[in-house]
Write a protein that holds these residues in place. Structure first.
Motif, PDB file in Angstrom:
ATOM      1  N   ILE A   1       0.830  -1.208   0.000  1.00 49.35           N
ATOM      2  CA  ILE A   1       0.000   0.000   0.000  1.00 49.35           C
ATOM      3  C   ILE A   1       0.858   1.250   0.000  1.00 49.35           C
ATOM      4  O   ILE A   1       0.608   2.201  -0.757  1.00 49.35           O
ATOM      5  N   ALA A   2       1.900   1.254   0.824  1.00 52.82           N
ATOM      6  CA  ALA A   2       2.761   2.434   0.949  1.00 52.82           C
ATOM      7  C   ALA A   2       3.501   2.736  -0.349  1.00 52.82           C
ATOM      8  O   ALA A   2       3.810   3.899  -0.638  1.00 52.82           O
ATOM      9  N   THR A   3       3.785   1.706  -1.142  1.00 53.31           N
ATOM     10  CA  THR A   3       4.484   1.913  -2.417  1.00 53.31           C
ATOM     11  C   THR A   3       3.693   2.829  -3.336  1.00 53.31           C
ATOM     12  O   THR A   3       4.225   3.791  -3.907  1.00 53.31           O
ATOM     13  N   TRP A   4       2.399   2.553  -3.493  1.00 53.23           N
ATOM     14  CA  TRP A   4       1.580   3.354  -4.408  1.00 53.23           C
ATOM     15  C   TRP A   4       1.251   4.721  -3.805  1.00 53.23           C
ATOM     16  O   TRP A   4       1.099   5.701  -4.545  1.00 53.23           O
ATOM     17  N   LEU A   5       1.163   4.807  -2.481  1.00 53.74           N
ATOM     18  CA  LEU A   5       1.002   6.113  -1.853  1.00 53.74           C
ATOM     19  C   LEU A   5       2.223   6.984  -2.110  1.00 53.74           C
ATOM     20  O   LEU A   5       2.124   8.187  -2.370  1.00 53.74           O
ATOM     21  N   TYR A   6       3.394   6.355  -2.087  1.00 52.89           N
ATOM     22  CA  TYR A   6       4.646   7.073  -2.337  1.00 52.89           C
ATOM     23  C   TYR A   6       4.739   7.520  -3.795  1.00 52.89           C
ATOM     24  O   TYR A   6       5.115   8.654  -4.093  1.00 52.89           O
ATOM     25  N   ILE A   7       4.382   6.630  -4.717  1.00 49.11           N
ATOM     26  CA  ILE A   7       4.489   6.963  -6.140  1.00 49.11           C
ATOM     27  C   ILE A   7       3.581   8.136  -6.497  1.00 49.11           C
ATOM     28  O   ILE A   7       3.946   9.003  -7.293  1.00 49.11           O
ATOM     29  N   ARG A   8       2.392   8.183  -5.901  1.00 47.58           N
ATOM     30  CA  ARG A   8       1.471   9.293  -6.158  1.00 47.58           C
ATOM     31  C   ARG A   8       1.686  10.468  -5.200  1.00 47.58           C
ATOM     32  O   ARG A   8       0.918  11.429  -5.196  1.00 47.58           O
ATOM     33  N   GLU A   9       2.743  10.368  -4.364  1.00 44.34           N
ATOM     34  CA  GLU A   9       3.161  11.443  -3.454  1.00 44.34           C
ATOM     35  C   GLU A   9       2.092  11.795  -2.422  1.00 44.34           C
ATOM     36  O   GLU A   9       2.011  12.939  -1.953  1.00 44.34           O
ATOM     37  N   PHE A  10       1.273  10.815  -2.051  1.00 43.69           N
ATOM     38  CA  PHE A  10       0.279  11.039  -1.005  1.00 43.69           C
ATOM     39  C   PHE A  10       0.939  11.275   0.349  1.00 43.69           C
ATOM     40  O   PHE A  10       0.400  11.988   1.191  1.00 43.69           O
ATOM     41  N   THR A  11       2.070  10.614   0.581  1.00 43.80           N
ATOM     42  CA  THR A  11       2.722  10.682   1.893  1.00 43.80           C
ATOM     43  C   THR A  11       4.031  11.457   1.863  1.00 43.80           C
ATOM     44  O   THR A  11       4.749  11.496   2.863  1.00 43.80           O
ATOM     45  N   THR A  12       4.351  12.068   0.720  1.00 45.08           N
ATOM     46  CA  THR A  12       5.623  12.767   0.583  1.00 45.08           C
ATOM     47  C   THR A  12       5.521  14.190   1.138  1.00 45.08           C
ATOM     48  O   THR A  12       4.666  14.965   0.703  1.00 45.08           O
ATOM     49  N   PRO A  13       6.369  14.539   2.105  1.00 43.21           N
ATOM     50  CA  PRO A  13       6.334  15.905   2.653  1.00 43.21           C
ATOM     51  C   PRO A  13       6.944  16.899   1.676  1.00 43.21           C
ATOM     52  O   PRO A  13       7.588  16.517   0.690  1.00 43.21           O
ATOM     53  N   GLN A  14       6.750  18.183   1.938  1.00 45.44           N
ATOM     54  CA  GLN A  14       7.307  19.222   1.060  1.00 45.44           C
ATOM     55  C   GLN A  14       8.830  19.230   1.109  1.00 45.44           C
ATOM     56  O   GLN A  14       9.477  19.637   0.146  1.00 45.44           O
ATOM     57  N   SER A  15       9.384  18.796   2.202  1.00 43.66           N
ATOM     58  CA  SER A  15      10.843  18.697   2.313  1.00 43.66           C
ATOM     59  C   SER A  15      11.190  17.465   3.130  1.00 43.66           C
ATOM     60  O   SER A  15      10.406  17.019   3.978  1.00 43.66           O
ATOM     61  N   GLY A  16      12.355  16.901   2.842  1.00 42.43           N
ATOM     62  CA  GLY A  16      12.774  15.708   3.550  1.00 42.43           C
ATOM     63  C   GLY A  16      12.274  14.435   2.887  1.00 42.43           C
ATOM     64  O   GLY A  16      11.610  14.470   1.851  1.00 42.43           O
ATOM     65  N   ILE A  17      12.590  13.304   3.497  1.00 39.96           N
ATOM     66  CA  ILE A  17      12.234  12.011   2.911  1.00 39.96           C
ATOM     67  C   ILE A  17      10.798  11.639   3.264  1.00 39.96           C
ATOM     68  O   ILE A  17      10.210  12.189   4.204  1.00 39.96           O
ATOM     69  N   ASP A  18      10.269  10.733   2.491  1.00 39.52           N
ATOM     70  CA  ASP A  18       8.942  10.194   2.765  1.00 39.52           C
ATOM     71  C   ASP A  18       9.093   9.136   3.864  1.00 39.52           C
ATOM     72  O   ASP A  18       9.420   7.980   3.602  1.00 39.52           O
ATOM     73  N   LYS A  19       8.855   9.534   5.101  1.00 41.31           N
ATOM     74  CA  LYS A  19       9.081   8.633   6.228  1.00 41.31           C
ATOM     75  C   LYS A  19       8.121   7.447   6.220  1.00 41.31           C
ATOM     76  O   LYS A  19       8.465   6.360   6.685  1.00 41.31           O
ATOM     77  N   THR A  20       6.919   7.655   5.684  1.00 46.39           N
ATOM     78  CA  THR A  20       5.950   6.560   5.629  1.00 46.39           C
ATOM     79  C   THR A  20       6.466   5.433   4.743  1.00 46.39           C
ATOM     80  O   THR A  20       6.491   4.254   5.132  1.00 46.39           O
ATOM     81  N   TYR A  21       6.914   5.788   3.550  1.00 46.56           N
ATOM     82  CA  TYR A  21       7.401   4.771   2.627  1.00 46.56           C
ATOM     83  C   TYR A  21       8.721   4.186   3.109  1.00 46.56           C
ATOM     84  O   TYR A  21       8.913   2.965   3.085  1.00 46.56           O
ATOM     85  N   TRP A  22       9.615   5.050   3.573  1.00 48.45           N
ATOM     86  CA  TRP A  22      10.918   4.579   4.048  1.00 48.45           C
ATOM     87  C   TRP A  22      10.731   3.598   5.203  1.00 48.45           C
ATOM     88  O   TRP A  22      11.364   2.533   5.222  1.00 48.45           O
ATOM     89  N   SER A  23       9.853   3.917   6.135  1.00 47.08           N
ATOM     90  CA  SER A  23       9.645   3.029   7.273  1.00 47.08           C
ATOM     91  C   SER A  23       8.981   1.724   6.857  1.00 47.08           C
ATOM     92  O   SER A  23       9.231   0.673   7.454  1.00 47.08           O
ATOM     93  N   SER A  24       8.134   1.766   5.805  1.00 45.93           N
ATOM     94  CA  SER A  24       7.504   0.524   5.343  1.00 45.93           C
ATOM     95  C   SER A  24       8.543  -0.445   4.794  1.00 45.93           C
ATOM     96  O   SER A  24       8.417  -1.663   4.952  1.00 45.93           O
ATOM     97  N   ILE A  25       9.586   0.092   4.140  1.00 46.90           N
ATOM     98  CA  ILE A  25      10.681  -0.758   3.653  1.00 46.90           C
ATOM     99  C   ILE A  25      11.435  -1.359   4.827  1.00 46.90           C
ATOM    100  O   ILE A  25      11.716  -2.566   4.855  1.00 46.90           O
TER     101      ILE A  25
END
Length: 440
Positions: A379-403
């Motif tokens: 689930i987090a993969t597709w949220l990351y690809i569509r930038e649903f969880t990507t902050p304006q700055s810094g890494i996408d902690k949701t996707y990174w933590s899912s890995i």
């Protein structure tokens, strides 16, 4: 060789009618196909990708590789279209699915020939192409269903216990999400046939089916690694020579037609995997996200060296009887190591991890843990690809933590399997059966 399928748990065989399991497999495949429909016709580039979690590689190939037009077998696509980046048997399957779609829809040879000079955008804009693309996807899913049903029937007729009802309830969402995402059902069928051949002490056929699986997806090669290790430990020259010779001959036969017909099309799979950088879901992408650079060449060496290293370590532990693993347990460990060290962890890889885990244990807590981690990462993969969880700055902690969570849970599963094999050796407990009968 006697049976070597791990039968931990209360029952020594499957329960219920085989028709119930076949019906369940049919329903899961049908739901998986229907669940992908919202992403057809280019809608993978919209937010529906994240909200419906409906991505599939399959429909993108019909227009994207010129399969909607007349084309030649064995890698002879029309000018301007990229070669198929899969092993030869999947390439052939994709071509056959497209040809069958033309027959089902009644597209005339003259129309197909007219399209052969068109570009991808021109094909995409043809009236009715959305329906053709959907038909190609459904035809492919119908053919994949045949592979799924054959796999289920093999498991039933061989008497394997693969998980239980609770395990399947937990993992069904993951199976539905991944089953029609790619063509992995074909490799799963070859894997089941290889397991059956191993169980029945048919080492030549084991080598044949591993080779066919490897000519479909690379992952079934872990079965050969496990088989070689156990054959060497048993000093079984006969088993070793039969599986290696059969594997080598079948590999040549499976690859030769595409290689002779179009060497560039044959090399596309290897070039793609050699040149690709660290990509979605991999440990290397997680490292890159926090600023640790890695190169594609380094990763290829790490994967090759890591697999050889894992094989050497497990060989030493097994040879010295420090662990007493089953064939399935060794295959599971090799599979996870392959995925952990790989450049990419495609979402459908979760299907392999989940099913392989069901082969080696019925521990519900572990199955639930792995199922939850794999599903959340999907689930987090597709949220990351569509930038649903990507902050304006810094890494996408949701996707990174899912890995990180997924990798941690996979490591826990491997340690659990190795610890069980170590305890079995320490207590001098026999495995469910002797894997290979020693023979000169």
């Amino acid at each position: 060789m006697r049976r070597d399928l791990d039968r931990t748990g209360p029952s020594a065989g499957p329960s219920g009618s085989p028709w119930i399991w076949l019906l369940a497999a049919t329903l899961m495949t049908a739901v998986s196909a229907a669940q992908k429909l919202p992403c057809l016709r280019g809608r993978v580039d919209t937010d529906v990708l994240a909200t419906a979690q409906c991505y599939s590689d399959v429909p993108l190939f019909y227009v994207g590789r010129g399969l909607a037009a007349d084309f030649g077998w064995l890698g002879h696509l029309n000018t301007g279209f990229r070669n198929l980046e899969y092993p030869p048997l999947i390439n052939l399957f994709i071509e056959a699915s497209a040809k069958l779609t033309h027959v089902v829809l009644g597209i005339t040879p003259a129309e197909l020939d007219r399209r052969s000079s068109m570009s991808g955008p021109d094909l995409y804009d043809l009236p009715g192409m959305a329906g053709e693309e959907r038909a190609f996807f459904l035809v492919t899913c119908a053919l994949l269903l045949l592979a799924v049903l054959a796999t289920v029937w093999i498991a039933w007729s061989a008497g394997w216990t693969i998980g239980d009802r609770v395990s399947w309830v937990v993992l069904t969402p993951l199976v539905v999400l991944t089953l029609t995402l790619n063509w992995d059902a074909l490799a799963l069928l070859a894997t089941a046939l290889a397991l059956l051949a191993w169980q029945r002490d048919r080492m030549a056929w084991f080598g044949v089916f591993v080779a066919l699986g490897t000519a479909t997806k690379l992952f079934p090669l872990v079965l050969l690694a496990a088989g070689l290790l156990l054959a060497i430990r048993a000093r079984s020259v006969r088993a070793l020579s039969r599986m290696l010779c059969a594997f080598a001959v079948t590999t040549i036969v499976a690859n030769a037609p595409l290689y002779v017909s179009n060497p560039e099309a044959w090399r596309e799979f290897w070039d793609t995997n050699t040149d690709r950088p660290a990509s979605f879901g991999s440990a290397w992408m997680a490292m890159r996200m926090v600023g640790v650079p890695v190169s594609a060449d380094q990763l290829s060496l790490v994967l090759g060296g890591g697999m050889l290293g894992a094989w050497a370590v497990l060989s030493l532990l097994t040879w010295r009887r420090l662990i007493e693993p089953t064939f399935e347990e060794l295959s599971f460990v090799f599979l996870v190591v392959f995925f952990v060290l790989g450049k990419v962890y495609s979402p459908q890889y979760s299907l392999w991890v989940a099913l392989a885990l069901l082969l080696v244990t019925r521990n519900r807590w572990l199955i639930c843990l792995v199922g939850a981690a794999e599903t959340w990462h999907y689930i987090a993969t597709w949220l990351y690809i569509r930038e649903f969880t990507t902050p304006q700055s810094g890494i996408d902690k949701t996707y990174w933590s899912s890995i990180v969570i997924r990798l941690t849970v996979e490591a826990v599963a491997v340690l659990y399997v190795i610890e069980r094999a170590r305890r079995r050796a320490r207590l001098d407990e026999p495995v469910s059966s002797e894997p290979v009968t020693a023979a000169s």
